[in-house]
Design a protein around this motif. Structure first.
Motif, PDB file in Angstrom:
ATOM      1  N   LEU A   1       0.845  -1.180   0.000  1.00  0.00           N
ATOM      2  CA  LEU A   1       0.000   0.000   0.000  1.00  0.00           C
ATOM      3  C   LEU A   1       0.884   1.235   0.000  1.00  0.00           C
ATOM      4  CD1 LEU A   1      -2.692  -1.058   2.608  1.00  0.00           C
ATOM      5  CD2 LEU A   1      -2.822  -1.163   0.127  1.00  0.00           C
ATOM      6  N   ILE A   2       0.528   2.214  -0.793  1.00  0.00           N
ATOM      7  CA  ILE A   2       1.297   3.441  -0.894  1.00  0.00           C
ATOM      8  C   ILE A   2       0.408   4.595  -0.470  1.00  0.00           C
ATOM      9  CG2 ILE A   2       2.539   4.986  -2.454  1.00  0.00           C
ATOM     10  CD1 ILE A   2       3.045   2.488  -4.216  1.00  0.00           C
ATOM     11  N   ALA A   3       0.830   5.321   0.541  1.00  0.00           N
ATOM     12  CA  ALA A   3       0.062   6.477   1.002  1.00  0.00           C
ATOM     13  C   ALA A   3       0.130   7.582  -0.050  1.00  0.00           C
ATOM     14  CB  ALA A   3       0.622   6.976   2.327  1.00  0.00           C
ATOM     15  N   LYS A   4      -1.019   8.183  -0.321  1.00  0.00           N
ATOM     16  CA  LYS A   4      -1.092   9.299  -1.258  1.00  0.00           C
ATOM     17  C   LYS A   4      -1.833  10.445  -0.589  1.00  0.00           C
ATOM     18  CE  LYS A   4      -1.193   6.680  -5.560  1.00  0.00           C
ATOM     19  NZ  LYS A   4      -1.951   6.453  -6.790  1.00  0.00           N
ATOM     20  N   SER A   5      -1.454  11.646  -0.950  1.00  0.00           N
ATOM     21  CA  SER A   5      -2.175  12.807  -0.439  1.00  0.00           C
ATOM     22  C   SER A   5      -3.526  12.882  -1.150  1.00  0.00           C
ATOM     23  CB  SER A   5      -1.359  14.077  -0.677  1.00  0.00           C
ATOM     24  OG  SER A   5      -1.289  14.357  -2.058  1.00  0.00           O
ATOM     25  N   PRO A   6      -4.491  13.595  -0.583  1.00  0.00           N
ATOM     26  CA  PRO A   6      -5.817  13.663  -1.194  1.00  0.00           C
ATOM     27  C   PRO A   6      -5.822  14.197  -2.631  1.00  0.00           C
ATOM     28  CG  PRO A   6      -5.898  14.501   1.036  1.00  0.00           C
ATOM     29  CD  PRO A   6      -4.458  14.275   0.710  1.00  0.00           C
ATOM     30  N   CYS A   7      -4.903  15.108  -2.954  1.00  0.00           N
ATOM     31  CA  CYS A   7      -4.880  15.724  -4.289  1.00  0.00           C
ATOM     32  C   CYS A   7      -3.723  15.219  -5.141  1.00  0.00           C
ATOM     33  CB  CYS A   7      -4.829  17.244  -4.159  1.00  0.00           C
ATOM     34  SG  CYS A   7      -6.260  17.932  -3.312  1.00  0.00           S
ATOM     35  N   ALA A   8      -3.210  14.038  -4.817  1.00  0.00           N
ATOM     36  CA  ALA A   8      -2.087  13.471  -5.577  1.00  0.00           C
ATOM     37  C   ALA A   8      -2.457  13.358  -7.047  1.00  0.00           C
ATOM     38  CB  ALA A   8      -1.713  12.098  -5.021  1.00  0.00           C
ATOM     39  N   GLY A   9      -1.591  13.883  -7.913  1.00  0.00           N
ATOM     40  CA  GLY A   9      -1.811  13.821  -9.347  1.00  0.00           C
ATOM     41  C   GLY A   9      -2.755  14.886  -9.890  1.00  0.00           C
ATOM     42  N   LEU A  10      -3.367  15.670  -9.017  1.00  0.00           N
ATOM     43  CA  LEU A  10      -4.316  16.695  -9.448  1.00  0.00           C
ATOM     44  C   LEU A  10      -3.712  18.105  -9.409  1.00  0.00           C
ATOM     45  CD1 LEU A  10      -7.423  15.440  -7.424  1.00  0.00           C
ATOM     46  CD2 LEU A  10      -6.934  15.040  -9.848  1.00  0.00           C
ATOM     47  N   LEU A  11      -2.788  18.318  -8.521  1.00  0.00           N
ATOM     48  CA  LEU A  11      -2.209  19.645  -8.297  1.00  0.00           C
ATOM     49  C   LEU A  11      -0.689  19.557  -8.309  1.00  0.00           C
ATOM     50  CD1 LEU A  11      -4.536  20.849  -5.418  1.00  0.00           C
ATOM     51  CD2 LEU A  11      -4.687  21.421  -7.836  1.00  0.00           C
ATOM     52  N   PRO A  12      -0.013  20.660  -8.590  1.00  0.00           N
ATOM     53  CA  PRO A  12      -0.437  22.056  -8.663  1.00  0.00           C
ATOM     54  C   PRO A  12      -1.070  22.394  -9.994  1.00  0.00           C
ATOM     55  CG  PRO A  12       1.916  21.940  -9.031  1.00  0.00           C
ATOM     56  CD  PRO A  12       1.451  20.533  -8.743  1.00  0.00           C
ATOM     57  N   LEU A  13      -1.766  23.542  -9.994  1.00  0.00           N
ATOM     58  CA  LEU A  13      -2.489  24.000 -11.170  1.00  0.00           C
ATOM     59  C   LEU A  13      -2.454  25.524 -11.196  1.00  0.00           C
ATOM     60  CD1 LEU A  13      -4.516  23.155 -13.453  1.00  0.00           C
ATOM     61  CD2 LEU A  13      -6.306  23.335 -11.725  1.00  0.00           C
ATOM     62  N   THR A  14      -2.027  26.084 -12.314  1.00  0.00           N
ATOM     63  CA  THR A  14      -2.055  27.537 -12.499  1.00  0.00           C
ATOM     64  C   THR A  14      -2.817  27.839 -13.776  1.00  0.00           C
ATOM     65  OG1 THR A  14       0.048  27.873 -11.360  1.00  0.00           O
ATOM     66  CG2 THR A  14      -0.685  29.639 -12.818  1.00  0.00           C
ATOM     67  N   ILE A  15      -3.821  28.692 -13.648  1.00  0.00           N
ATOM     68  CA  ILE A  15      -4.605  29.136 -14.796  1.00  0.00           C
ATOM     69  C   ILE A  15      -4.724  30.648 -14.679  1.00  0.00           C
ATOM     70  CG2 ILE A  15      -6.814  29.028 -15.997  1.00  0.00           C
ATOM     71  CD1 ILE A  15      -7.118  26.172 -14.853  1.00  0.00           C
ATOM     72  N   GLY A  16      -4.273  31.343 -15.701  1.00  0.00           N
ATOM     73  CA  GLY A  16      -4.248  32.798 -15.626  1.00  0.00           C
ATOM     74  C   GLY A  16      -3.308  33.214 -14.509  1.00  0.00           C
ATOM     75  N   ASP A  17      -3.795  34.057 -13.629  1.00  0.00           N
ATOM     76  CA  ASP A  17      -2.983  34.558 -12.519  1.00  0.00           C
ATOM     77  C   ASP A  17      -3.251  33.840 -11.202  1.00  0.00           C
ATOM     78  OD1 ASP A  17      -1.820  36.491 -14.165  1.00  0.00           O
ATOM     79  OD2 ASP A  17      -3.456  37.912 -13.797  1.00  0.00           O
ATOM     80  N   VAL A  18      -4.055  32.787 -11.239  1.00  0.00           N
ATOM     81  CA  VAL A  18      -4.457  32.091 -10.017  1.00  0.00           C
ATOM     82  C   VAL A  18      -3.799  30.717  -9.968  1.00  0.00           C
ATOM     83  CG1 VAL A  18      -6.416  31.245  -8.668  1.00  0.00           C
ATOM     84  CG2 VAL A  18      -6.648  33.345 -10.003  1.00  0.00           C
ATOM     85  N   THR A  19      -3.285  30.384  -8.793  1.00  0.00           N
ATOM     86  CA  THR A  19      -2.618  29.098  -8.583  1.00  0.00           C
ATOM     87  C   THR A  19      -3.315  28.322  -7.469  1.00  0.00           C
ATOM     88  OG1 THR A  19      -0.497  29.989  -9.297  1.00  0.00           O
ATOM     89  CG2 THR A  19      -0.427  27.987  -7.967  1.00  0.00           C
ATOM     90  N   LEU A  20      -3.491  27.028  -7.698  1.00  0.00           N
ATOM     91  CA  LEU A  20      -4.076  26.117  -6.722  1.00  0.00           C
ATOM     92  C   LEU A  20      -3.037  25.050  -6.407  1.00  0.00           C
ATOM     93  CD1 LEU A  20      -6.656  25.233  -5.167  1.00  0.00           C
ATOM     94  CD2 LEU A  20      -7.257  23.877  -7.184  1.00  0.00           C
ATOM     95  N   THR A  21      -2.688  24.932  -5.135  1.00  0.00           N
ATOM     96  CA  THR A  21      -1.709  23.934  -4.695  1.00  0.00           C
ATOM     97  C   THR A  21      -2.270  23.169  -3.506  1.00  0.00           C
ATOM     98  OG1 THR A  21      -0.632  25.575  -3.266  1.00  0.00           O
ATOM     99  CG2 THR A  21       0.335  25.229  -5.451  1.00  0.00           C
ATOM    100  N   GLU A  22      -1.711  21.986  -3.297  1.00  0.00           N
ATOM    101  CA  GLU A  22      -2.087  21.228  -2.109  1.00  0.00           C
ATOM    102  C   GLU A  22      -1.267  21.740  -0.940  1.00  0.00           C
ATOM    103  OE1 GLU A  22      -3.296  16.720  -0.935  1.00  0.00           O
ATOM    104  OE2 GLU A  22      -1.828  16.972  -2.521  1.00  0.00           O
ATOM    105  N   GLU A  23      -1.915  21.937   0.170  1.00  0.00           N
ATOM    106  CA  GLU A  23      -1.276  22.447   1.383  1.00  0.00           C
ATOM    107  C   GLU A  23      -0.865  21.266   2.259  1.00  0.00           C
ATOM    108  OE1 GLU A  23      -0.652  26.034   3.941  1.00  0.00           O
ATOM    109  OE2 GLU A  23      -0.846  25.687   1.801  1.00  0.00           O
ATOM    110  N   GLU A  24       0.360  21.308   2.751  1.00  0.00           N
ATOM    111  CA  GLU A  24       0.809  20.288   3.700  1.00  0.00           C
ATOM    112  C   GLU A  24       0.254  20.678   5.059  1.00  0.00           C
ATOM    113  OE1 GLU A  24       1.822  17.325   5.697  1.00  0.00           O
ATOM    114  OE2 GLU A  24       2.287  17.264   3.551  1.00  0.00           O
ATOM    115  N   ALA A  25      -0.755  19.962   5.509  1.00  0.00           N
ATOM    116  CA  ALA A  25      -1.472  20.346   6.727  1.00  0.00           C
ATOM    117  C   ALA A  25      -0.842  19.813   8.000  1.00  0.00           C
ATOM    118  CB  ALA A  25      -2.916  19.868   6.640  1.00  0.00           C
ATOM    119  N   GLY A  26      -0.053  18.762   7.914  1.00  0.00           N
ATOM    120  CA  GLY A  26       0.441  18.127   9.131  1.00  0.00           C
ATOM    121  C   GLY A  26      -0.704  17.405   9.815  1.00  0.00           C
ATOM    122  N   ALA A  27      -0.604  17.281  11.118  1.00  0.00           N
ATOM    123  CA  ALA A  27      -1.689  16.657  11.884  1.00  0.00           C
ATOM    124  C   ALA A  27      -2.885  17.599  11.908  1.00  0.00           C
ATOM    125  CB  ALA A  27      -1.223  16.355  13.304  1.00  0.00           C
ATOM    126  N   MET A  28      -4.062  17.028  11.886  1.00  0.00           N
ATOM    127  CA  MET A  28      -5.310  17.810  11.962  1.00  0.00           C
ATOM    128  C   MET A  28      -6.158  17.196  13.066  1.00  0.00           C
ATOM    129  SD  MET A  28      -6.044  18.207   7.884  1.00  0.00           S
ATOM    130  CE  MET A  28      -7.173  19.581   7.962  1.00  0.00           C
TER     131      MET A  28
END
Length: 181
Positions: free
Chosen positions: A4-31
């Motif tokens: 089993l390989i742990a993956k982040s929730p947005c693995a393979g989906l981000l980062p994404l930049t369109i125009g002047d806006v960027t969407l990245t996955e945030e490393e949250a640590g423990a929640m």
């Protein structure tokens, strides 16, 4: 045997930049969600500040820097993001590990409020939704928490199971805003 390989929730989906806006996955640590035990709200707030630094946030607010952020998460609930909770907190609050339950993304850049205005039913303009403001609300069809960060970016938390929908909806809104320009 399969590995089993742990993956982040947005693995393979981000980062994404369109125009002047960027969407990245945030490393949250423990929640960890903290809920004060009966009659222990002040003690829980003191223990949080002593152990991790951030003050217990008022409703609709977030306190503390990345790495030790406390976000109002509902009636008598605070989400501690970053550190593993100090054991002293357990004397004054119920602690529920939510580390694998949420997708955390960061939306930033010129036009970010325009992107969110297409998806979110609350006013996120900087003169209304200021630095440190946080809200539990809807983003298109899903429940989210949105926090304005000190640098003007937004931290968006959605259920992990909705990560692909979150990215899809934000991408479509980013494309629409970029097409206007």
């Amino acid at each position: 045997m399969d590995k089993l390989i742990a993956k982040s929730p947005c693995a393979g989906l981000l980062p994404l930049t369109i125009g002047d806006v960027t969407l990245t996955e945030e490393e949250a640590g423990a929640m960890t969600v903290l809920t004060p035990r009966k009659g222990k709200a002040e003690a829980a707030a003191e223990a949080l500040a002593k152990a991790h630094g951030p003050a217990w946030p008022e409703p609709g607010r977030a306190t503390g820097p990345a790495g030790a952020r406390a976000i109002w998460f509902g009636h008598d609930e605070v989400l501690l993001m970053g550190p593993d909770p100090d054991k002293s907190l357990g004397q004054h609050a119920y602690l529920v590990d939510q580390s694998d339950a949420w997708a955390a993304v960061r939306l930033e850049g010129e036009g970010t409020e325009d992107v969110l205005a297409r998806l979110v039913p609350i006013d996120l303009r900087p003169e209304v939704f200021k630095r440190g403001h946080s809200a539990r609300t809807q983003l298109f069809h899903m429940s989210v928490s949105i926090t304005r960060l000190p640098d003007g970016a937004f931290l968006i938390l959605a259920f992990r199971s909705m990560a692909a929908s979150l990215v899809h909806d934000l991408k479509r809104a980013m494309e629409a805003v970029a097409a206007r320009g």
